[in-house]
Design an enzyme around this catalytic site. Structure first.
Site, PDB file in Angstrom:
ATOM      1  N   LYS A  32     -40.892 -16.485  19.663  1.00 22.18           N
ATOM      2  CA  LYS A  32     -40.086 -16.866  18.401  1.00 22.18           C
ATOM      3  C   LYS A  32     -38.857 -17.724  18.934  1.00 22.18           C
ATOM      4  CE  LYS A  32     -37.908 -14.160  15.576  1.00 22.18           C
ATOM      5  NZ  LYS A  32     -36.407 -14.505  15.270  1.00 22.18           N
ATOM      6  N   ASP A  59     -38.304 -19.989  13.720  1.00 20.38           N
ATOM      7  CA  ASP A  59     -37.797 -19.257  12.805  1.00 20.38           C
ATOM      8  C   ASP A  59     -36.419 -19.991  12.424  1.00 20.38           C
ATOM      9  OD1 ASP A  59     -36.904 -17.264  11.264  1.00 20.38           O
ATOM     10  OD2 ASP A  59     -36.435 -15.802  13.038  1.00 20.38           O
ATOM     11  N   LYS A  61     -35.958 -20.624   8.917  1.00 20.23           N
ATOM     12  CA  LYS A  61     -35.771 -20.293   7.432  1.00 20.23           C
ATOM     13  C   LYS A  61     -35.159 -21.209   6.572  1.00 20.23           C
ATOM     14  CE  LYS A  61     -34.636 -15.374   8.949  1.00 20.23           C
ATOM     15  NZ  LYS A  61     -34.446 -15.620  10.264  1.00 20.23           N
ATOM     16  N   ASP A  64     -33.546 -25.317   0.628  1.00 16.66           N
ATOM     17  CA  ASP A  64     -32.823 -26.669   0.221  1.00 16.66           C
ATOM     18  C   ASP A  64     -33.852 -27.054  -1.051  1.00 16.66           C
ATOM     19  OD1 ASP A  64     -31.519 -28.950   0.068  1.00 16.66           O
ATOM     20  OD2 ASP A  64     -30.784 -28.826   1.965  1.00 16.66           O
ATOM     21  N   THR A  68     -36.144 -32.279   0.308  1.00 17.54           N
ATOM     22  CA  THR A  68     -35.554 -32.186   1.379  1.00 17.54           C
ATOM     23  C   THR A  68     -36.299 -31.230   2.378  1.00 17.54           C
ATOM     24  OG1 THR A  68     -33.178 -32.581   0.708  1.00 17.54           O
ATOM     25  CG2 THR A  68     -33.414 -31.546   2.803  1.00 17.54           C
ATOM     26  N   THR A 119     -33.113  -8.515   5.484  1.00 12.55           N
ATOM     27  CA  THR A 119     -32.987  -7.031   5.828  1.00 12.55           C
ATOM     28  C   THR A 119     -31.554  -6.726   5.844  1.00 12.55           C
ATOM     29  OG1 THR A 119     -33.485  -7.507   7.966  1.00 12.55           O
ATOM     30  CG2 THR A 119     -35.176  -6.308   6.653  1.00 12.55           C
ATOM     31  N   GLY A 210     -37.894  -8.218  20.371  1.00 17.43           N
ATOM     32  CA  GLY A 210     -36.922  -8.801  20.853  1.00 17.43           C
ATOM     33  C   GLY A 210     -36.545  -7.994  22.004  1.00 17.43           C
ATOM     34  N   ARG A 211     -35.217  -7.543  21.924  1.00 13.46           N
ATOM     35  CA  ARG A 211     -34.689  -6.611  23.002  1.00 13.46           C
ATOM     36  C   ARG A 211     -35.543  -5.524  23.847  1.00 13.46           C
ATOM     37  NH1 ARG A 211     -29.651  -5.630  19.067  1.00 13.46           N
ATOM     38  NH2 ARG A 211     -31.487  -5.989  17.683  1.00 13.46           N
TER      39      ARG A 211
END
Ligand code: C5P
Length: 232
Positions: A32, A59, A61, A64, A68, A119, A210-211
């Site tokens: 990602k 990612d 997001k 608009d 566009t 979230t 992720g981490r």
């Protein structure tokens, strides 16, 4: 599309990201790329990671006016990414326009998924700032149904919501779920966390990690462990 683990490459530079991916000599993880890296490095980093043979969830997001977003999606589609996303709050018209923009001349397109409510937004902010006076779970499900009605492929949600989303929008409607930690692992800033094994039981289609992988002493080992727990 088969279930899989997606590694959130939350790094500030292309150099750091490529050095991280060098630590997977025998694997090509699905990655990602978020705003931090994309805004720092631009489309070039997407092409470089793609050239190395990784699948990419971009990612960004988008949110608009429909025209566009349609044109922006056309640009992203040309980057040959596999999944892109937008905010369902942009309305059904925006989501439909996004899908149109994503379709490549050969008829293929990246998967398109929607963020329902971030979230980081809680019930209080929903009511006092966004003036939405409904319980959060109802809002999330209503936005997911809007995304499905617009023809999108799925949503980003908590693994804890995956079952409800599938019930409401169909089994093939994808649930892409962050908030994953190994049992006993450091939660960091995540609040509602789930292990890879539990995410599987709850019916998540993709987990975004992720981490627990990027900060591991041996990222390739942590990634393998994650896949084993999630894919069984
Ligand atoms: O490091 P960690 O596993 O918490 O990373 C989770 C990733 O998923 C981050 O890139 C974060 O921005 C993203 N994400 C999230 N919660 C959401 C949407 C995206 O954690 N609701």
């Amino acid at each position: 599309m088969a279930k899989d683990v997606i590694i959130a490459c939350d790094f500030g530079s292309g150099e750091e990201t490529l050095a991280f991916l060098d630590r997977f000599p025998d694997q090509k993880p699905f990655v990602k790329i978020g705003m931090e890296l994309f805004y720092a490095e631009g489309p070039r980093i997407v092409r470089r990671i793609k050239e190395r043979g990784h699948r990419i969830f971009l990612d960004l997001k988008l949110h608009d006016i429909p025209n566009t977003v349609k044109k922006a999606m056309r640009s992203l589609s040309a980057l040959d990414v596999d999944i892109v996303n937008l905010h369902a709050a942009g309305t059904r018209a925006m989501m439909e326009a996004a899908l149109e923009g994503l379709c490549r001349p050969d008829g293929t397109r990246p998967l398109l998924i929607a963020v329902t409510q971030l979230t980081s937004t809680d019930q209080q902010a929903l009511e006092r700032e966004l003036l939405i006076e409904q319980p959060m779970d109802r809002v999330v499900m209503a936005y997911a149904r809007n995304a499905a009605a617009a023809g999108l492929d799925g949503v980003v949600c908590s693994p804890l919501e995956a079952g409800k989303v599938h019930e409401s929008c169909g089994e093939s409607f994808l649930t892409v779920t962050p908030g994953i930690r190994f049992a006993g692992g450091d939660a960091g800033d995540q609040k509602r966390i789930t292990t890879p094994g539990r995410a599987r039981e709850l019916g998540a289609d993709y987990i975004v990690v992720g981490r627990p992988v990027t900060q591991a002493a041996d990222p390739a080992e942590a990634y393998q462990r994650c896949r084993k727990e999630f894919l069984g």
